[in-house]
Design a protein around this motif. Structure first.
Motif, PDB file in Angstrom:
ATOM      1  N   GLY A 202     -73.663 -92.521 -32.084  1.00  0.00           N
ATOM      2  CA  GLY A 202     -74.457 -93.690 -32.411  1.00  0.00           C
ATOM      3  C   GLY A 202     -75.168 -93.562 -33.736  1.00  0.00           C
ATOM      4  N   GLN A 203     -75.574 -92.346 -34.081  1.00  0.00           N
ATOM      5  CA  GLN A 203     -76.270 -92.125 -35.350  1.00  0.00           C
ATOM      6  C   GLN A 203     -75.371 -92.486 -36.534  1.00  0.00           C
ATOM      7  OE1 GLN A 203     -77.530 -88.065 -35.903  1.00  0.00           O
ATOM      8  NE2 GLN A 203     -78.739 -88.525 -37.734  1.00  0.00           N
ATOM      9  N   ILE A 204     -74.091 -92.159 -36.420  1.00  0.00           N
ATOM     10  CA  ILE A 204     -73.145 -92.474 -37.488  1.00  0.00           C
ATOM     11  C   ILE A 204     -72.909 -93.984 -37.563  1.00  0.00           C
ATOM     12  CG2 ILE A 204     -70.799 -92.137 -38.343  1.00  0.00           C
ATOM     13  CD1 ILE A 204     -72.531 -89.673 -38.571  1.00  0.00           C
ATOM     14  N   LEU A 205     -72.767 -94.622 -36.409  1.00  0.00           N
ATOM     15  CA  LEU A 205     -72.593 -96.070 -36.393  1.00  0.00           C
ATOM     16  C   LEU A 205     -73.777 -96.771 -37.051  1.00  0.00           C
ATOM     17  CD1 LEU A 205     -71.172 -96.609 -32.781  1.00  0.00           C
ATOM     18  CD2 LEU A 205     -69.893 -96.572 -34.928  1.00  0.00           C
ATOM     19  N   ASP A 206     -74.977 -96.310 -36.714  1.00  0.00           N
ATOM     20  CA  ASP A 206     -76.182 -96.910 -37.307  1.00  0.00           C
ATOM     21  C   ASP A 206     -76.229 -96.687 -38.817  1.00  0.00           C
ATOM     22  OD1 ASP A 206     -76.930 -97.689 -34.774  1.00  0.00           O
ATOM     23  OD2 ASP A 206     -78.373 -96.057 -34.483  1.00  0.00           O
ATOM     24  N   MET A 207     -75.777 -95.530 -39.266  1.00  0.00           N
ATOM     25  CA  MET A 207     -75.790 -95.207 -40.685  1.00  0.00           C
ATOM     26  C   MET A 207     -74.863 -96.147 -41.451  1.00  0.00           C
ATOM     27  SD  MET A 207     -74.876 -91.525 -42.449  1.00  0.00           S
ATOM     28  CE  MET A 207     -75.827 -90.672 -41.180  1.00  0.00           C
ATOM     29  N   PHE A 208     -73.677 -96.375 -40.911  1.00  0.00           N
ATOM     30  CA  PHE A 208     -72.741 -97.273 -41.581  1.00  0.00           C
ATOM     31  C   PHE A 208     -73.277 -98.695 -41.606  1.00  0.00           C
ATOM     32  CE2 PHE A 208     -69.727 -93.873 -41.591  1.00  0.00           C
ATOM     33  CZ  PHE A 208     -68.780 -94.218 -42.541  1.00  0.00           C
ATOM     34  N   GLU A 209     -73.845 -99.134 -40.487  1.00  0.00           N
ATOM     35  CA  GLU A 209     -74.366-100.494 -40.441  1.00  0.00           C
ATOM     36  C   GLU A 209     -75.496-100.683 -41.449  1.00  0.00           C
ATOM     37  OE1 GLU A 209     -76.730-103.292 -37.282  1.00  0.00           O
ATOM     38  OE2 GLU A 209     -74.936-102.261 -36.545  1.00  0.00           O
ATOM     39  N   LYS A 210     -76.315 -99.667 -41.632  1.00  0.00           N
ATOM     40  CA  LYS A 210     -77.427 -99.738 -42.580  1.00  0.00           C
ATOM     41  C   LYS A 210     -76.933-100.039 -43.983  1.00  0.00           C
ATOM     42  CE  LYS A 210     -81.033 -96.825 -44.664  1.00  0.00           C
ATOM     43  NZ  LYS A 210     -81.699 -95.491 -44.634  1.00  0.00           N
ATOM     44  N   TYR A 211     -75.813 -99.457 -44.372  1.00  0.00           N
ATOM     45  CA  TYR A 211     -75.327 -99.602 -45.737  1.00  0.00           C
ATOM     46  C   TYR A 211     -74.284-100.706 -45.896  1.00  0.00           C
ATOM     47  CZ  TYR A 211     -78.042 -95.530 -46.937  1.00  0.00           C
ATOM     48  OH  TYR A 211     -79.098 -94.679 -47.153  1.00  0.00           O
ATOM     49  N   ASN A 212     -73.926-101.390 -44.802  1.00  0.00           N
ATOM     50  CA  ASN A 212     -73.099-102.582 -44.934  1.00  0.00           C
ATOM     51  C   ASN A 212     -73.940-103.718 -45.503  1.00  0.00           C
ATOM     52  OD1 ASN A 212     -70.904-101.309 -43.772  1.00  0.00           O
ATOM     53  ND2 ASN A 212     -71.139-102.270 -41.769  1.00  0.00           N
ATOM     54  N   ALA A 213     -73.320-104.585 -46.307  1.00  0.00           N
ATOM     55  CA  ALA A 213     -74.031-105.787 -46.740  1.00  0.00           C
ATOM     56  C   ALA A 213     -74.244-106.728 -45.560  1.00  0.00           C
ATOM     57  CB  ALA A 213     -73.254-106.489 -47.846  1.00  0.00           C
ATOM     58  N   LEU A 214     -73.282-106.759 -44.648  1.00  0.00           N
ATOM     59  CA  LEU A 214     -73.399-107.563 -43.435  1.00  0.00           C
ATOM     60  C   LEU A 214     -74.084-106.745 -42.344  1.00  0.00           C
ATOM     61  CD1 LEU A 214     -69.840-109.168 -43.449  1.00  0.00           C
ATOM     62  CD2 LEU A 214     -71.994-110.267 -44.068  1.00  0.00           C
ATOM     63  N   PRO A 215     -74.830-107.394 -41.448  1.00  0.00           N
ATOM     64  CA  PRO A 215     -75.614-106.655 -40.450  1.00  0.00           C
ATOM     65  C   PRO A 215     -74.848-106.310 -39.178  1.00  0.00           C
ATOM     66  CG  PRO A 215     -76.141-108.971 -40.301  1.00  0.00           C
ATOM     67  CD  PRO A 215     -75.145-108.840 -41.433  1.00  0.00           C
ATOM     68  N   TYR A 216     -73.572-106.019 -39.307  1.00  0.00           N
ATOM     69  CA  TYR A 216     -72.774-105.682 -38.129  1.00  0.00           C
ATOM     70  C   TYR A 216     -71.523-104.932 -38.568  1.00  0.00           C
ATOM     71  CZ  TYR A 216     -70.947-110.206 -39.734  1.00  0.00           C
ATOM     72  OH  TYR A 216     -70.484-111.240 -40.502  1.00  0.00           O
ATOM     73  N   HIS A 217     -70.852-104.348 -37.573  1.00  0.00           N
ATOM     74  CA  HIS A 217     -69.603-103.628 -37.816  1.00  0.00           C
ATOM     75  C   HIS A 217     -68.407-104.571 -37.678  1.00  0.00           C
ATOM     76  CE1 HIS A 217     -71.501 -99.743 -38.042  1.00  0.00           C
ATOM     77  NE2 HIS A 217     -72.068 -99.903 -36.861  1.00  0.00           N
ATOM     78  N   GLY A 218     -67.281-104.112 -38.183  1.00  0.00           N
ATOM     79  CA  GLY A 218     -66.050-104.864 -38.030  1.00  0.00           C
ATOM     80  C   GLY A 218     -65.394-104.615 -36.685  1.00  0.00           C
ATOM     81  N   GLU A 219     -64.584-105.576 -36.278  1.00  0.00           N
ATOM     82  CA  GLU A 219     -63.782-105.474 -35.053  1.00  0.00           C
ATOM     83  C   GLU A 219     -62.307-105.382 -35.444  1.00  0.00           C
ATOM     84  OE1 GLU A 219     -65.177-105.338 -32.098  1.00  0.00           O
ATOM     85  OE2 GLU A 219     -67.233-105.987 -32.559  1.00  0.00           O
ATOM     86  N   ALA A 220     -61.478-104.928 -34.505  1.00  0.00           N
ATOM     87  CA  ALA A 220     -60.050-104.769 -34.805  1.00  0.00           C
ATOM     88  C   ALA A 220     -59.425-106.073 -35.282  1.00  0.00           C
ATOM     89  CB  ALA A 220     -59.317-104.245 -33.572  1.00  0.00           C
ATOM     90  N   ASP A 221     -59.846-107.199 -34.718  1.00  0.00           N
ATOM     91  CA  ASP A 221     -59.255-108.478 -35.116  1.00  0.00           C
ATOM     92  C   ASP A 221     -59.627-108.874 -36.547  1.00  0.00           C
ATOM     93  OD1 ASP A 221     -57.910-108.772 -32.765  1.00  0.00           O
ATOM     94  OD2 ASP A 221     -59.146-110.406 -31.966  1.00  0.00           O
ATOM     95  N   ASP A 222     -60.704-108.304 -37.093  1.00  0.00           N
ATOM     96  CA  ASP A 222     -61.020-108.582 -38.494  1.00  0.00           C
ATOM     97  C   ASP A 222     -59.906-108.060 -39.401  1.00  0.00           C
ATOM     98  OD1 ASP A 222     -63.540-109.835 -38.079  1.00  0.00           O
ATOM     99  OD2 ASP A 222     -64.408-107.873 -37.704  1.00  0.00           O
TER     100      ASP A 222
END
Length: 268
Positions: A202-222
């Protein structure tokens, strides 16, 4: 008319995650699809589920590190459906315990990743292109990575292999465009596939989300929808490009999230 009606697609690494999303979306939009994966049972199961929806899908074994296996997958596609007009080179591997910085990287791991991640793209294209020429054209789509566009503390071989995929994409596009063959890449960021959800701390997921311009992660369908677009005639004037689908992770000055936090703390 459906978006890829009449097209025949081979999807490597298609049994799960991004590959399965792309295979499913293309099948639902009218393509006949071959799902090829090292997980033969997974490929067959995925194909059967789509067949139950009335779609034309086959599942086969593929070892992307073996030239003969790649040729067999292309040959099967042509034998099964008469041609191949879409090739999605999606296989990619990494090993965080061996793929380290350049001083400590396991050199056998370097060779393995270059073979699976890069050479498989070359070979899949090599075997598919003659059939695409006979068919009057086609679309080759390669999975690169956000790792192709910036340095990192580790995964040296993975990043180098994916950067090479992005450049090989341009070479294929330049060499075969006059044959009506387009070649493009997709560079995913951190995508919440089942494997990522189950294995990524979870710490890694939060780290990536922090530095995304968008406030969420991508999904496979993206990624799957981007592949569908590149497979379709909607993208007929796009070639040699690698589209970064990574939530704006590399869009801005990397200090912006920290600067925003500091400004919020000081009331600005």
């Amino acid at each position: 008319m459906k978006r890829v009606e009449g097209k025949v697609a081979l999807v490597t690494g298609g049994a799960s995650g991004i590959g399965l999303s792309a295979a499913t979306l293309m099948a639902k939009e009218g393509a006949r699809v071959v799902i090829a994966d090292f997980n033969e049972q997974g490929a067959a199961s995925a194909a059967n589920e789509l067949k139950n929806l009335g779609l034309e899908v086959s599942g086969i074994f593929l070892d992307a590190g073996d030239e003969a296996s790649i040729k067999d997958a292309v040959d099967f596609t042509v034998e099964q459906y008469g041609t191949i007009t879409v090739l999605y080179n999606n296989v990619g591997v990494t090993n965080l315990k061996k793929d380290l910085d350049v001083v400590h990287i396991d050199l056998d791991e370097w060779d393995r990743l270059m073979n699976v991640n890069l050479k498989s793209v070359l070979l899949g294209s090599r075997f598919a292109i003659p059939h695409m020429i006979k068919a009057g054209g086609g679309s080759i789509i390669n999975t690169a990575s956000m790792a192709a566009f910036a340095g990192d503390a580790t995964r040296s071989a993975y990043g180098a292999s994916k950067a090479a995929v992005a450049n090989l994409t341009r070479y294929i596009a330049a060499q075969y465009g006059k044959h009506h063959i387009r070649c493009n890449g997709v560079a995913p960021g951190l995508i919440l596939t089942p494997a990522a959800r189950n294995n990524m701390p979870g710490q890694i997921l939060d780290m990536f989300e922090k530095y995304n311009a968008l406030p969420y992660h991508g999904e496979a369908d993206d990624i799957g929808n981007t592949v569908l677009f590149l497979a379709s005639d909607e993208s007929k004037f796009i070639t040699g490009q690698t589209i970064q689908v990574e939530g704006g992770h590399y869009l801005s000055n990397p200090t912006i999230p920290d600067m925003q936090e500091m400004m919020a703390d000081t009331g600005h």
